[in-house]
Design a protein around this motif. Structure first.
Motif, PDB file in Angstrom:
ATOM      1  N   ILE A  53       0.870  -1.185   0.000  1.00 37.47           N
ATOM      2  CA  ILE A  53       0.000   0.000   0.000  1.00 37.47           C
ATOM      3  C   ILE A  53       0.899   1.224   0.000  1.00 37.47           C
ATOM      4  CG2 ILE A  53      -1.874   1.220   1.156  1.00 37.47           C
ATOM      5  CD1 ILE A  53      -2.620  -1.330   2.557  1.00 37.47           C
ATOM      6  N   GLU A  54       0.651   2.128  -0.923  1.00 38.93           N
ATOM      7  CA  GLU A  54       1.442   3.343  -0.985  1.00 38.93           C
ATOM      8  C   GLU A  54       1.078   4.273   0.162  1.00 38.93           C
ATOM      9  OE1 GLU A  54       0.855   5.129  -4.750  1.00 38.93           O
ATOM     10  OE2 GLU A  54       1.760   3.462  -5.883  1.00 38.93           O
ATOM     11  N   PRO A  55       2.065   4.951   0.759  1.00 39.60           N
ATOM     12  CA  PRO A  55       1.754   5.887   1.863  1.00 39.60           C
ATOM     13  C   PRO A  55       0.895   7.047   1.383  1.00 39.60           C
ATOM     14  CG  PRO A  55       4.044   6.117   1.156  1.00 39.60           C
ATOM     15  CD  PRO A  55       3.504   4.903   0.451  1.00 39.60           C
ATOM     16  N   LEU A  56       0.071   7.559   2.299  1.00 35.91           N
ATOM     17  CA  LEU A  56      -0.855   8.646   1.982  1.00 35.91           C
ATOM     18  C   LEU A  56      -0.346   9.967   2.541  1.00 35.91           C
ATOM     19  CD1 LEU A  56      -4.238   6.890   2.818  1.00 35.91           C
ATOM     20  CD2 LEU A  56      -3.357   7.388   0.535  1.00 35.91           C
ATOM     21  N   PRO A  57      -0.465  11.046   1.790  1.00 38.95           N
ATOM     22  CA  PRO A  57      -0.124  12.362   2.351  1.00 38.95           C
ATOM     23  C   PRO A  57      -1.212  12.797   3.331  1.00 38.95           C
ATOM     24  CG  PRO A  57      -1.027  12.619   0.155  1.00 38.95           C
ATOM     25  CD  PRO A  57      -0.903  11.139   0.382  1.00 38.95           C
ATOM     26  N   PRO A  58      -0.920  13.737   4.241  1.00 44.01           N
ATOM     27  CA  PRO A  58      -1.957  14.240   5.154  1.00 44.01           C
ATOM     28  C   PRO A  58      -3.119  14.854   4.382  1.00 44.01           C
ATOM     29  CG  PRO A  58       0.218  14.919   5.894  1.00 44.01           C
ATOM     30  CD  PRO A  58       0.399  14.332   4.530  1.00 44.01           C
ATOM     31  N   VAL A  59      -4.321  14.642   4.881  1.00 46.02           N
ATOM     32  CA  VAL A  59      -5.525  15.172   4.251  1.00 46.02           C
ATOM     33  C   VAL A  59      -6.243  16.072   5.249  1.00 46.02           C
ATOM     34  CG1 VAL A  59      -5.785  13.203   2.711  1.00 46.02           C
ATOM     35  CG2 VAL A  59      -6.906  13.184   4.945  1.00 46.02           C
ATOM     36  N   VAL A  60      -7.094  16.934   4.722  1.00 49.90           N
ATOM     37  CA  VAL A  60      -7.849  17.881   5.542  1.00 49.90           C
ATOM     38  C   VAL A  60      -9.268  17.360   5.730  1.00 49.90           C
ATOM     39  CG1 VAL A  60      -8.616  20.279   5.755  1.00 49.90           C
ATOM     40  CG2 VAL A  60      -6.442  19.759   4.645  1.00 49.90           C
ATOM     41  N   VAL A  61      -9.833  17.648   6.875  1.00 48.21           N
ATOM     42  CA  VAL A  61     -11.210  17.249   7.164  1.00 48.21           C
ATOM     43  C   VAL A  61     -12.134  17.717   6.045  1.00 48.21           C
ATOM     44  CG1 VAL A  61     -13.145  17.638   8.724  1.00 48.21           C
ATOM     45  CG2 VAL A  61     -10.897  17.201   9.653  1.00 48.21           C
ATOM     46  N   LEU A 126     -13.105   6.923   1.040  1.00 46.52           N
ATOM     47  CA  LEU A 126     -13.734   7.519   2.220  1.00 46.52           C
ATOM     48  C   LEU A 126     -14.073   8.971   1.913  1.00 46.52           C
ATOM     49  CD1 LEU A 126     -11.341   6.187   5.014  1.00 46.52           C
ATOM     50  CD2 LEU A 126     -13.422   5.135   4.142  1.00 46.52           C
ATOM     51  N   PRO A 127     -15.336   9.283   1.660  1.00 49.04           N
ATOM     52  CA  PRO A 127     -15.701  10.679   1.385  1.00 49.04           C
ATOM     53  C   PRO A 127     -15.868  11.480   2.670  1.00 49.04           C
ATOM     54  CG  PRO A 127     -17.628   9.298   1.186  1.00 49.04           C
ATOM     55  CD  PRO A 127     -16.492   8.381   1.544  1.00 49.04           C
ATOM     56  N   GLU A 128     -15.515  12.760   2.592  1.00 49.19           N
ATOM     57  CA  GLU A 128     -15.714  13.695   3.713  1.00 49.19           C
ATOM     58  C   GLU A 128     -15.151  13.127   5.012  1.00 49.19           C
ATOM     59  OE1 GLU A 128     -19.782  14.763   3.948  1.00 49.19           O
ATOM     60  OE2 GLU A 128     -19.879  15.598   1.943  1.00 49.19           O
ATOM     61  N   VAL A 129     -13.850  12.901   5.016  1.00 49.61           N
ATOM     62  CA  VAL A 129     -13.214  12.320   6.195  1.00 49.61           C
ATOM     63  C   VAL A 129     -13.370  13.247   7.388  1.00 49.61           C
ATOM     64  CG1 VAL A 129     -11.569  10.952   4.880  1.00 49.61           C
ATOM     65  CG2 VAL A 129     -10.989  13.295   5.529  1.00 49.61           C
ATOM     66  N   VAL A 159      -1.339   1.051   6.171  1.00 50.86           N
ATOM     67  CA  VAL A 159      -1.078   2.446   5.840  1.00 50.86           C
ATOM     68  C   VAL A 159      -1.677   3.307   6.938  1.00 50.86           C
ATOM     69  CG1 VAL A 159      -3.210   2.722   4.516  1.00 50.86           C
ATOM     70  CG2 VAL A 159      -1.252   4.201   4.021  1.00 50.86           C
ATOM     71  N   PHE A 160      -1.065   4.459   7.201  1.00 56.29           N
ATOM     72  CA  PHE A 160      -1.550   5.361   8.242  1.00 56.29           C
ATOM     73  C   PHE A 160      -2.174   6.582   7.574  1.00 56.29           C
ATOM     74  CE2 PHE A 160      -1.684   8.352  11.681  1.00 56.29           C
ATOM     75  CZ  PHE A 160      -1.835   7.573  12.815  1.00 56.29           C
ATOM     76  N   LEU A 161      -3.422   6.866   7.933  1.00 57.59           N
ATOM     77  CA  LEU A 161      -4.146   8.018   7.407  1.00 57.59           C
ATOM     78  C   LEU A 161      -4.066   9.155   8.419  1.00 57.59           C
ATOM     79  CD1 LEU A 161      -6.014   9.393   5.348  1.00 57.59           C
ATOM     80  CD2 LEU A 161      -7.951   8.327   6.518  1.00 57.59           C
ATOM     81  N   THR A 162      -3.437  10.247   8.022  1.00 59.80           N
ATOM     82  CA  THR A 162      -3.317  11.434   8.875  1.00 59.80           C
ATOM     83  C   THR A 162      -4.339  12.468   8.434  1.00 59.80           C
ATOM     84  OG1 THR A 162      -0.953  11.039   9.200  1.00 59.80           O
ATOM     85  CG2 THR A 162      -1.787  13.233   9.708  1.00 59.80           C
ATOM     86  N   VAL A 163      -5.276  12.782   9.339  1.00 62.35           N
ATOM     87  CA  VAL A 163      -6.339  13.748   9.048  1.00 62.35           C
ATOM     88  C   VAL A 163      -6.042  15.028   9.812  1.00 62.35           C
ATOM     89  CG1 VAL A 163      -8.809  14.211   9.100  1.00 62.35           C
ATOM     90  CG2 VAL A 163      -7.994  11.886   8.710  1.00 62.35           C
ATOM     91  N   MET A 164      -5.927  16.128   9.085  1.00 56.05           N
ATOM     92  CA  MET A 164      -5.701  17.434   9.708  1.00 56.05           C
ATOM     93  C   MET A 164      -7.009  18.213   9.781  1.00 56.05           C
ATOM     94  SD  MET A 164      -2.091  18.730   8.073  1.00 56.05           S
ATOM     95  CE  MET A 164      -2.884  19.096   6.506  1.00 56.05           C
ATOM     96  N   SER A 165      -7.116  19.033  10.814  1.00 58.09           N
ATOM     97  CA  SER A 165      -8.308  19.881  10.973  1.00 58.09           C
ATOM     98  C   SER A 165      -7.867  21.281  11.330  1.00 58.09           C
ATOM     99  CB  SER A 165      -9.221  19.320  12.063  1.00 58.09           C
ATOM    100  OG  SER A 165     -10.281  20.212  12.342  1.00 58.09           O
TER     101      SER A 165
END
Length: 495
Positions: A53-61, A126-129, A159-165
């Motif tokens: 699984i390719e690593p994921l960049p940080p995403v915004v809420v 995953l929509p609208e994290v 994989v680790f999902l980083t969610v920023m808010s």
């Protein structure tokens, strides 16, 4: 090889040695062939399976995230299952399953509306994290065992999902307010900027009149329970020494009355009565007479200020249950009302999820001319009168402290003063007619006084109630005296 010796140069190998060498080499060749054959059979039975699984960049809420499971195999696919890992890896919650036997996929999400956003086979969207979606995810791939056709061989990737808010709310308040104004004593002043909803914690800084403030950082110990209230930073550092101007102090004190108020004498006698067309002569025209405000002169001692005041800065991070962090930043300095009045302070917040900083600002200002409103407008004897502060002629920050006094006497309840935005006089007597009330509004930057005069009208209903019992009592007294006189006269005649 055991038992095999190499011939020296010039020596001949006898027939027995040659036979032994060929015999041993034949054994090794058969053994190697058997190993290779077994390995090939095992590989044909099991096959190979790799998952990446390719690593994921940080995403915004609020953004949409696609989780893609890459796998390679020469076997027959059985299923693909996505898990969300929680509690440090102790709990794995299924979120999506693809069943290759029936060629179906279904979601284990709690929100059924998300089902349409799931992608076929190894990819899930995953929509609208939300912040709660932050964390590790695992993809498990299963293939059939070629040997038995009943067992499933598994391999997984994570994989680790980083969610920023970004912060959703920032505010600036003055700590330890409302507070009184002091003419002759320097005091510390603290602005508190609070940023809520940020993940990770944002960076907070202050500006004055658009310029970044150079601060001196200091450590402030606090607990999450104490962070909600005032943290008591007034003792963080000693106040700068001030030299008092004795001349100005004496002159200022001479302008104060014994109660510490301005010596401006206001007429407290009964107000003059005005007559308007259509009114009887004995009725006063206004129910209340608004007296123009008398601003207390803001005099200060000769303070020795540096051109650049010292600003002290501290901040605390308070983790929240949803993964966000509340940041409270404090800016403390020695207040100088002469310089700080009308100064613009702004708090700015930077965060990786923001394209530009968030900002909120306040302007320090002393109160000027509070507007008073009295109800009822025509107060009668026995009514309950309320005098309320409706607003100011300017925006006031920080929050003022309101103090009520009666000029030349005590309040109706016997107290010297009362605090609050409203003064309540219950069942006012006629003696309060013409009395003057002073409202003092003050904050650390200055003070101002506003006066209003109370006019009390006669209450006809109370007059009737008070007159009827008196008249009845007088008539009873007269009848009693007459009866006694007749009894005495008869007694004298009989004797």
């Amino acid at each position: 090889m055991a038992g095999i010796t190499q011939p020296r140069p010039g020596e001949h190998v006898n027939a027995n040695g040659v036979w032994d060498l060929l015999q041993n080499m034949g054994k090794m060749t058969v053994f190697s062939l058997c190993l290779l054959l077994c390995a090939d059979l095992l590989d044909l039975a099991v096959g190979y399976l790799t998952v990446t699984i390719e690593p994921l960049p940080p995403v915004v809420v609020g953004e949409t995230v696609t989780l893609k499971c890459n796998f390679k195999t020469d076997g027959r696919l059985r299923e693909i299952v996505w898990y969300r890992v929680t509690d440090g890896g102790t709990i794995k919650q299924k979120i999506f399953t693809y069943d290759a036997m029936f060629n179906t996929n279904y979601s284990h999400m709690e929100d059924y509306r998300r089902r349409e956003d799931l992608v076929y086979q190894s990819t899930v969207r995953l929509p609208e994290v939300r912040i709660s979606d932050n964390g590790p995810y695992e993809c498990h791939v299963g293939i059939y065992d070629r040997a038995t056709r009943e067992k499933v061989v598994l391999a997984s990737g994570n994989v680790f999902l980083t969610v920023m808010s970004p912060p959703n709310n920032i505010s600036v308040v003055a700590e330890n307010t409302p507070a009184p104004f002091s003419r002759y004593q320097a005091q510390n002043f603290t602005l508190v900027c609070t940023a809520k909803g940020g993940k990770p914690a944002p960076s907070v800084y202050f500006k004055r009149d658009g310029e970044l403030i150079e601060v001196i950082s200091y450590t402030q110990t606090s607990t999450p329970e104490q962070a909600g209230g005032s943290a008591g930073v007034r003792g963080a550092r000693p106040l700068i020494s001030r030299d008092l101007d004795d001349t100005k102090l004496q002159r200022s004190l001479s302008l104060l009355d014994p109660e510490g108020r301005s010596s401006s004498r206001l007429n407290t006698e009964s107000p003059p009565r005005f007559h308007t067309q259509g009114q009887q002569a004995h009725e006063p025209s206004p129910a209340t007479e608004v007296i123009p405000e008398t601003v207390v002169s803001r005099e200060f001692p000769r303070w020795v200020h540096s051109t650049d005041p010292l600003y002290y800065f501290s901040h605390t991070h308070i983790p929240q249950s949803d993964g966000s962090v509340v940041v409270q930043a404090r800016l403390t300095w020695t207040l100088n009302p002469q310089l700080d009045n009308d100064a613009l302070f702004s708090c700015e917040v930077k965060h990786p999820a923001l394209s530009m900083p968030m900002q909120t600002e306040v302007t320090l200002s002393a109160p000027k001319g509070p507007k008073l409103f009295m109800t009822p407008t025509r107060a009668k004897v026995g009514d309950t009168v309320r005098i309320t502060v409706q607003g100011f002629q300017n925006e006031v920050f920080p929050e003022p402290l309101f103090t009520w006094t009666r000029v030349g006497g005590r309040l109706l309840d016997g107290s010297l003063e009362r605090e609050g935005k409203e003064l309540i006089l219950e069942r006012v007597p006629a003696e309060l007619n013409g009395s003057m009330y002073r409202c003092t509004a003050q904050n650390p930057l200055g003070s101002t006084d506003t006066h209003t005069r109370l006019i009390v009208f006669e209450n006809p209903s109370m007059m009737k109630n008070t007159q009827n019992p008196n008249n009845g009592a007088s008539r009873i007294d007269m009848l009693g005296l007459t009866s006694m006189a007749l009894v005495l006269t008869v007694t004298v005649e009989l004797t």
